[in-house]
Design a protein around this motif. Structure first.
Motif, PDB file in Angstrom:
ATOM      1  N   SER A  37       0.835  -1.200   0.000  1.00 24.24           N
ATOM      2  CA  SER A  37       0.000   0.000   0.000  1.00 24.24           C
ATOM      3  C   SER A  37       0.876   1.259   0.000  1.00 24.24           C
ATOM      4  N   LYS A  51      -4.613   2.398   2.049  1.00 28.29           N
ATOM      5  CA  LYS A  51      -4.449   2.414   3.509  1.00 28.29           C
ATOM      6  C   LYS A  51      -3.221   1.615   3.940  1.00 28.29           C
ATOM      7  N   THR A  59      -4.606  -4.317   4.609  1.00 26.60           N
ATOM      8  CA  THR A  59      -5.411  -4.388   3.390  1.00 26.60           C
ATOM      9  C   THR A  59      -6.157  -5.714   3.361  1.00 26.60           C
ATOM     10  N   ASP A  75      -4.492  -2.892  -5.214  1.00 28.93           N
ATOM     11  CA  ASP A  75      -3.856  -3.190  -3.926  1.00 28.93           C
ATOM     12  C   ASP A  75      -4.517  -4.440  -3.367  1.00 28.93           C
TER      13      ASP A  75
HETATM   14 MG   LIG Z   1      -1.744  -3.029   2.409  1.00 32.55          MG
END
Ligand SMILES: [Mg+2]
Ligand SMILES: Nc1nc2c(ncn2[C@@H]2O[C@H](COP(=O)(O)OP(=O)(O)OP(=O)(O)O)[C@@H](O)[C@H]2O)c(=O)[nH]1
Length: 205
Positions: A37, A51, A59, A75
């Motif tokens: 991320s 995030k 995540t 992501d």
């Molecule tokens: Mg992540």
């Protein structure tokens, strides 16, 4: 490549519900906490688009971001997080596996590995699986700010040597990055730009 826009599109755990537009897509995968991320934020120059957290397992879903209105960054949750229950692990494996096997516009995945760590079985197995299933990928070494140049060179050489002795004749493309120092950004974006060019050239015909 200049990033003119970077927008969150959606999060879900079902590949069939991912965005339908036929745009080239790039996924970021690797162990929990490796810096997926953070790298997405660094590449897009958006502080908190994806995030991040010091605690592994931040995540959770398949997250789509649309860049410059003409390609997607994805992501993904990390693998290998010990505190996730067995049931959650299986569910995760299933939707991530489906994502890689079924997502047609996925043109390249980036497998992230922490440059400080020696090759880990879980990463080797994952790359082997990608190879066997014909999912194209490149390796991104993360957190290069944590090592001195000589140590970086040693780690990278050792890693690539292991891949070429154990798995393939040729190592996949690789990039050395640090999200904290914003290094490796131009190289990764140039690579994406090149593949985007091929994608749009091929779909024109
Ligand atoms: Mg992540
Ligand atoms: N020193 C340094 N720390 C980094 C770098 N990239 C990420 N981190 C730190 O590593 C931790 C994890 O970063 P994330 O980007 O959330 O990692 P992730 O792979 O998305 O993690 P999950 O979503 O939990 O799988 C955070 O504390 C980041 O600040 C980097 O390039 N250098």
């Amino acid at each position: 490549m200049k990033i003119k826009s970077a927008d969150f599109v959606m999060s879900n755990s079902d590949v069939t519900k991912c965005p339908k537009e036929p745009l080239p897509e790039y996924a970021f995968i690797g162990r929990s906490n490796v810096g997926k991320s953070s790298l997405i934020n660094m590449l897009t120059e958006r502080k908190s688009l994806a995030k991040t957290s010091g605690r592994p397992g931040k995540t959770q879903l398949i997250n789509h971001f649309k860049i410059n209105e003409n390609w997607f960054l994805v992501d993904l949750p990390g693998y290998g997080y010990a505190r996730v229950s067995k049931k959650d692990k299986n569910t995760f494996q299933k939707y991530i596996t489906n994502y890689f096997l079924q997502r047609e516009q996925l043109v390249c995945s980036f497998v992230l590995v922490d440059i400080r760590h020696d090759p880990q079985p879980i990463d080797m197995e994952f790359m082997q699986w990608m190879g066997e299933n014909g999912v194209p990928f490149a390796i991104i070494f993360t957190k290069a700010d944590k090592l001195k140049p000589k140590a970086i060179e040693r780690q990278v050489n050792q890693y690539l040597n292991k891949l070429t002795t154990d798995m393939w004749e040729e190592a996949p493309p690789h990039f050395i990055t640090s999200s904290s120092h914003r290094s490796g950004r131009d190289e990764v974006l140039a690579y994406i730009d090149e593949i985007n060019g091929q994608f749009f050239e091929a779909t024109k015909k």
